[in-house]
Write a protein that holds these residues in place. Structure first.
Motif, short mmCIF file in Angstrom:
data_model
loop_
_atom_site.label_atom_id
_atom_site.label_comp_id
_atom_site.label_asym_id
_atom_site.label_seq_id
_atom_site.Cartn_x
_atom_site.Cartn_y
_atom_site.Cartn_z
N ASN A 24 0.71 -1.19 0.15
CA ASN A 24 -0.09 -0.07 0.10
C ASN A 24 0.81 1.32 0.15
N ALA A 25 2.10 1.06 0.75
CA ALA A 25 2.90 2.29 0.74
C ALA A 25 3.59 2.66 -0.65
N ARG A 26 3.83 1.71 -1.54
CA ARG A 26 4.46 1.92 -2.73
C ARG A 26 4.03 1.05 -3.82
N PRO A 27 3.85 1.71 -5.03
CA PRO A 27 3.08 0.57 -6.12
C PRO A 27 4.15 -0.04 -6.60
N LEU A 28 3.90 -1.52 -6.77
CA LEU A 28 4.77 -2.55 -7.34
C LEU A 28 4.93 -2.42 -8.70
N PRO A 29 6.08 -2.31 -9.31
CA PRO A 29 6.43 -2.55 -10.80
C PRO A 29 5.77 -3.48 -11.30
N SER A 30 5.78 -4.70 -10.77
CA SER A 30 5.46 -6.02 -11.38
C SER A 30 3.73 -5.69 -11.50
N ASN A 31 3.10 -4.93 -10.97
CA ASN A 31 1.79 -4.70 -11.07
C ASN A 31 1.23 -4.26 -12.48
N ALA A 68 12.55 -19.98 -15.26
CA ALA A 68 12.78 -21.39 -14.86
C ALA A 68 12.93 -21.25 -13.21
N GLY A 69 13.67 -20.53 -12.92
CA GLY A 69 13.88 -20.09 -11.24
C GLY A 69 12.51 -19.87 -10.72
N GLU A 70 11.56 -19.10 -11.04
CA GLU A 70 10.47 -18.78 -10.55
C GLU A 70 9.60 -20.12 -10.47
N LEU A 71 9.62 -20.88 -11.67
CA LEU A 71 8.98 -22.33 -11.59
C LEU A 71 9.39 -23.04 -10.58
N ALA A 72 10.76 -23.26 -10.46
CA ALA A 72 11.30 -24.22 -9.48
C ALA A 72 10.88 -23.55 -8.03
N LYS A 103 2.93 -14.94 -8.12
CA LYS A 103 2.84 -13.80 -8.75
C LYS A 103 4.24 -13.68 -9.59
N HIS A 104 5.46 -13.92 -9.07
CA HIS A 104 6.82 -13.74 -9.81
C HIS A 104 6.57 -14.70 -11.20
N LEU A 105 6.07 -15.94 -10.81
CA LEU A 105 6.02 -16.86 -12.23
C LEU A 105 5.19 -16.19 -13.21
N ALA A 106 3.91 -15.64 -12.78
CA ALA A 106 3.05 -15.07 -13.71
C ALA A 106 3.50 -13.88 -14.41
N VAL A 107 4.41 -13.18 -13.81
CA VAL A 107 4.87 -11.94 -14.36
C VAL A 107 6.04 -12.53 -15.30
N MET A 108 6.80 -13.49 -14.82
CA MET A 108 7.94 -13.85 -15.74
C MET A 108 7.25 -14.81 -16.99
N GLN A 182 13.14 -2.35 -13.19
CA GLN A 182 12.46 -2.30 -11.74
C GLN A 182 11.67 -3.47 -11.21
N VAL A 183 11.39 -4.23 -12.28
CA VAL A 183 10.67 -5.90 -11.79
C VAL A 183 11.60 -6.46 -11.13
N ILE A 184 12.91 -6.62 -11.89
CA ILE A 184 14.12 -7.28 -11.34
C ILE A 184 14.35 -7.06 -9.82
N ARG A 185 14.59 -5.64 -9.86
CA ARG A 185 14.93 -5.04 -8.73
C ARG A 185 13.69 -5.49 -7.44
N GLU A 186 12.65 -5.53 -7.94
CA GLU A 186 11.55 -5.53 -6.97
C GLU A 186 11.60 -7.28 -6.46
N PHE A 187 11.79 -8.04 -7.63
CA PHE A 187 11.93 -9.63 -7.15
C PHE A 187 13.03 -9.98 -6.28
N ARG A 188 14.37 -9.13 -6.73
CA ARG A 188 15.25 -9.30 -5.96
C ARG A 188 15.06 -9.18 -4.30
N ASP A 189 14.37 -7.81 -4.14
CA ASP A 189 14.25 -7.55 -2.96
C ASP A 189 13.22 -8.51 -2.19
N ASP A 190 12.19 -9.25 -2.86
CA ASP A 190 11.19 -10.10 -2.49
C ASP A 190 12.00 -11.38 -1.93
#
Length: 230
Positions: A24-31, A68-72, A103-108, A182-190
């Motif tokens: 809620n505090a920040r919009p996520l790029p992956s959205n 593949a990584g998000e699938l695994a 969500k990561h996999l859906a975006v990838m 931005q998406v890669i940075r978001e996923f890295r932080d996740d």
């Protein structure tokens, strides 16, 4: 990654609450990839065409590995949840992290189509290997499951960092490139958040923690290289 000081294992539901507050505090790029309002944006539909062969190869291999990584990862958490899902303390933690990986996999999957990347030929290996790793470490106990998460997310966090550096050669004026970074940075932080959760929930108390971490981490690095090539 959430900047929250924690000195004891997270209570069930607390991870979800913290993540909801952060979202809620920040919009996520992956959205941009899951929100229909952005369905016609050039940033989610187009791919750089005028790039060097080396830059194109780096982009394709990176996204192939990421998918593949998000699938695994999804199947690792499914394996863990099938064993530990009924545990009142561990089950919700695994479910929270698994939901994020879904969500990561859906975006990838959408990034793979957008940038016209061939999926890895090792798709079934990633799925079966991920489930096996998750289930086996969960059968070894809660701490071993968390040690698995710690080891995997350490490697993946470093991998995403390396990708961000490699993507510097992509054209910044193409609409897809800033969003991709931005998406890669978001996923890295996740992923690093998952690492923190694992450590805070006794991953380092697992039997033979150092050996388990070394084996799992080495396996992840081999899988990354194989998926990069194949």
């Amino acid at each position: 990654m959430l900047a929250v000081a924690r000195s004891s294992p997270l209570r069930p539901g607390l991870v979800s609450a913290l993540r909801a507050h952060s979202t809620n505090a920040r919009p996520l790029p992956s959205n941009a990839y899951v929100n229909p309002a952005h369905a016609d944006d050039a940033s989610v539909l187009t791919t750089p065409e005028t790039v060097s062969a080396g830059a194109r190869e780096e982009l394709e291999s990176a996204l192939r590995v990421d998918q593949a990584g998000e699938l695994a990862a999804n199947w690792i958490y499914k394996g863990q949840h099938d064993i530990l899902g009924r545990d009142p303390a561990t089950g919700p933690l695994i479910q929270d992290m698994w939901d994020q990986e879904k969500k990561h996999l859906a975006v990838m999957n959408k990034l793979q189509l957008q940038h016209r990347v061939r999926p890895t030929l090792l798709w079934e290996f990633a799925r079966l290997g991920g489930y096996g790793l998750g289930a086996v470490t969960a059968l070894m106990g809660r701490e071993a499951a968390m040690a698995c998460t710690e080891a995997v997310e350490t490697v993946i966090g470093e991998h995403y960092d390396d990708q961000l550096k490699a993507f510097e050669q992509l054209p910044v004026d193409h609409p897809s490139v800033p969003l991709l970074k931005q998406v890669i940075r978001e996923f890295r932080d996740d992923e690093l958040e998952h690492l923190d959760i694992a450590v805070e929930n006794d991953s380092q108390k697992a039997p033979a923690h150092a050996l388990l971490s070394t084996v799992v981490g080495a396996g992840c690095k081999v899988a990354i290289e194989l998926c990069r090539r194949f």
